[in-house]
Design a protein around this motif. Structure first.
Motif, short mmCIF file in Angstrom:
data_model
loop_
_atom_site.label_atom_id
_atom_site.label_comp_id
_atom_site.label_asym_id
_atom_site.label_seq_id
_atom_site.Cartn_x
_atom_site.Cartn_y
_atom_site.Cartn_z
N ARG A 250 0.83 -1.20 0.00
CA ARG A 250 0.00 0.00 0.00
C ARG A 250 0.87 1.26 0.00
NH1 ARG A 250 -5.45 -1.53 1.72
NH2 ARG A 250 -5.89 0.67 2.13
N ASN A 253 2.22 1.96 -3.30
CA ASN A 253 1.23 2.02 -4.38
C ASN A 253 1.46 0.92 -5.42
OD1 ASN A 253 -1.10 3.24 -5.47
ND2 ASN A 253 0.11 4.47 -6.91
N SER A 294 -0.52 6.44 8.85
CA SER A 294 -1.35 6.28 7.66
C SER A 294 -0.67 5.33 6.68
CB SER A 294 -1.55 7.64 6.99
OG SER A 294 -2.13 7.47 5.70
N PHE A 296 -1.58 5.48 3.55
CA PHE A 296 -1.74 6.12 2.25
C PHE A 296 -0.38 6.12 1.55
CE2 PHE A 296 -2.52 9.68 -0.68
CZ PHE A 296 -3.75 9.29 -1.20
N LYS A 299 4.05 9.93 -1.55
CA LYS A 299 3.78 10.79 -2.71
C LYS A 299 4.58 10.40 -3.93
CE LYS A 299 2.53 14.92 -0.01
NZ LYS A 299 2.89 16.33 0.31
N CYS A 308 -3.20 6.70 -7.61
CA CYS A 308 -3.31 6.08 -6.30
C CYS A 308 -4.32 4.93 -6.31
CB CYS A 308 -3.72 7.12 -5.26
SG CYS A 308 -3.75 6.47 -3.58
N TYR A 310 -5.13 3.22 -3.39
CA TYR A 310 -5.60 2.91 -2.04
C TYR A 310 -6.19 4.12 -1.33
CZ TYR A 310 -2.93 -1.33 -2.81
OH TYR A 310 -2.45 -2.51 -3.34
N GLU A 311 -7.20 3.86 -0.50
CA GLU A 311 -7.76 4.89 0.36
C GLU A 311 -6.88 5.04 1.60
OE1 GLU A 311 -9.12 1.07 2.18
OE2 GLU A 311 -8.84 1.82 0.13
N ASP A 312 -7.10 6.13 2.32
CA ASP A 312 -6.35 6.38 3.54
C ASP A 312 -6.92 5.53 4.66
OD1 ASP A 312 -4.57 7.42 5.32
OD2 ASP A 312 -5.42 9.45 5.36
N THR A 314 -5.50 3.88 8.77
CA THR A 314 -4.39 3.73 9.69
C THR A 314 -3.93 2.27 9.71
OG1 THR A 314 -5.73 3.23 11.64
CG2 THR A 314 -5.29 5.57 11.16
#
Length: 331
Positions: A250, A253, A294, A296, A299, A308, A310-312, A314
């Motif tokens: 994740r 990415n 996170s 996420f 960058k 992207c 994936y969603e954010d 934890t």
């Protein structure tokens, strides 16, 4: 399987350090798993770890059940008897498969976390049942954590991301490690596909450091030939078998793909025969991001060409999402 990477060269010259990091990245991307030697955990320490592992699982069931894992998924601590988990239920999660196969795992485990964890306590057998066990396990955890941070720094170097950022993301050491025992069974028990030693799965965390005995049976999916599983054997118990977990997939990415792996027949046993598959012991150290971190993607890995995926979420929420399926048997 390729030869083990000499991880001590990470502390060599700048050229050696970069070469080791690059080799580690390339091996994980192509094979899904890498072997490390000279990684900083002494062979004597690992041998003692296996000795304690064997002693724990040799205890009577009623003694092991004193430290029993709760019936629910969280906290993931303590002893799980044969059949308590359903690893097949999480097979294919990150590939978008909604429900895994219902395959019985023939294994028993105990899960242990940091002695300094302020959220989840470990569950121990009484000291008189296995003297020295708790103290040794707490010390081993701390030693493995130091090696984890060095491996993550090497991966960060090869990926071109901040080593400090990678270390900070994992700096609280909110990990766990698992002792595993696969009892001896007739090979015929695995013939019809309803049972295995451990079903196809990916790990939840960032990386997994595995130590295994010489029995064999570990297989990892080849990243260049998906659907093809290759055996992974260790030259000795001191080698680290390293694989990538879902969290790093994740964070990058999908630059890294979590390695699907399983434990089945060892190469010395004929499939479907009445031969006895010997008992097998292994130790898995699961390195995970801090719970509040996170997942996420970094960058760097989000571009017009690689949007992207994936969603954010934890690390703690993601971990609990996965482990709930592990114990419920439902996807």
């Amino acid at each position: 399987m390729s030869e083990a990477i000499d991880f001590s060269l990470l502390k060599g010259s700048p050229e050696e350090s970069k070469a080791v990091s690059a080799a580690l990245l390339a091996t994980l991307k192509t094979r899904g798993v890498a072997k490390l030697k000279n990684h900083g955990l002494p062979a004597e320490l690992i041998a003692e770890m296996f000795d304690y592992t064997k002693k724990f699982f040799a205890l009577p069931l009623e003694d092991k059940m004193i430290a029993k894992h709760p019936p629910e998924s969280t906290p993931n601590r303590g002893y799980s008897y044969v059949g308590q988990e359903s690893v097949g239920s999480i097979s294919g999660y990150e590939k978008g498969v909604s429900e895994g196969k219902q395959v019985r795992d023939i294994k028993e485990t105990i899960d242990i976390g940091s002695a300094n964890d302020d959220l989840v306590d470990n569950i121990w057998v009484p000291e008189e049942k296995l003297p020295g066990f708790r103290k040794f396990m707490e010390g081993f955890y701390e030693s493995a954590f130091k090696v984890e941070l060095e491996i993550l720094a090497a991966l960060a170097m090869a990926l071109g991301i901040s080593q400090d950022e990678m270390k900070m993301l994992h700096g609280k050491g909110e990990n766990e490690f698992r002792l595993l025992h696969y009892p001896a069974i007739p090979a015929s028990e695995l013939t019809d596909g309803t049972a295995t030693r451990i079903a196809d799965h990916t790990d939840f965390g960032t990386i997994t450091m595995l130590f295994q005995d010489s029995v064999g049976g570990l297989q990892v999916e080849d990243q260049q030939n998906l659907g093809t599983f290759r055996g992974v054997e260790s030259a000795d118990k001191a080698e680290i078998i390293l694989n990538i977990g879902d969290s790093l997939q994740r964070l990058t990415n999908d630059t890294f793909r979590a390695a699907v792996h399983r434990v089945t027949y060892p190469p010395t046993v004929k499939v479907g025969s009445e031969e006895i598959i010997p008992e097998r012991f292994s130790i898995a150290y699961f390195a995970k991001p801090n719970r509040t971190a996170s997942l996420f993607p970094f960058k760097k890995f989000i571009t017009p060409a690689t949007p992207c995926q994936y969603e954010d979420i934890t690390a703690w929420d993601y971990n609990n999402l996965r482990i709930t399926k592990l114990f419920s048997g439902k996807a």
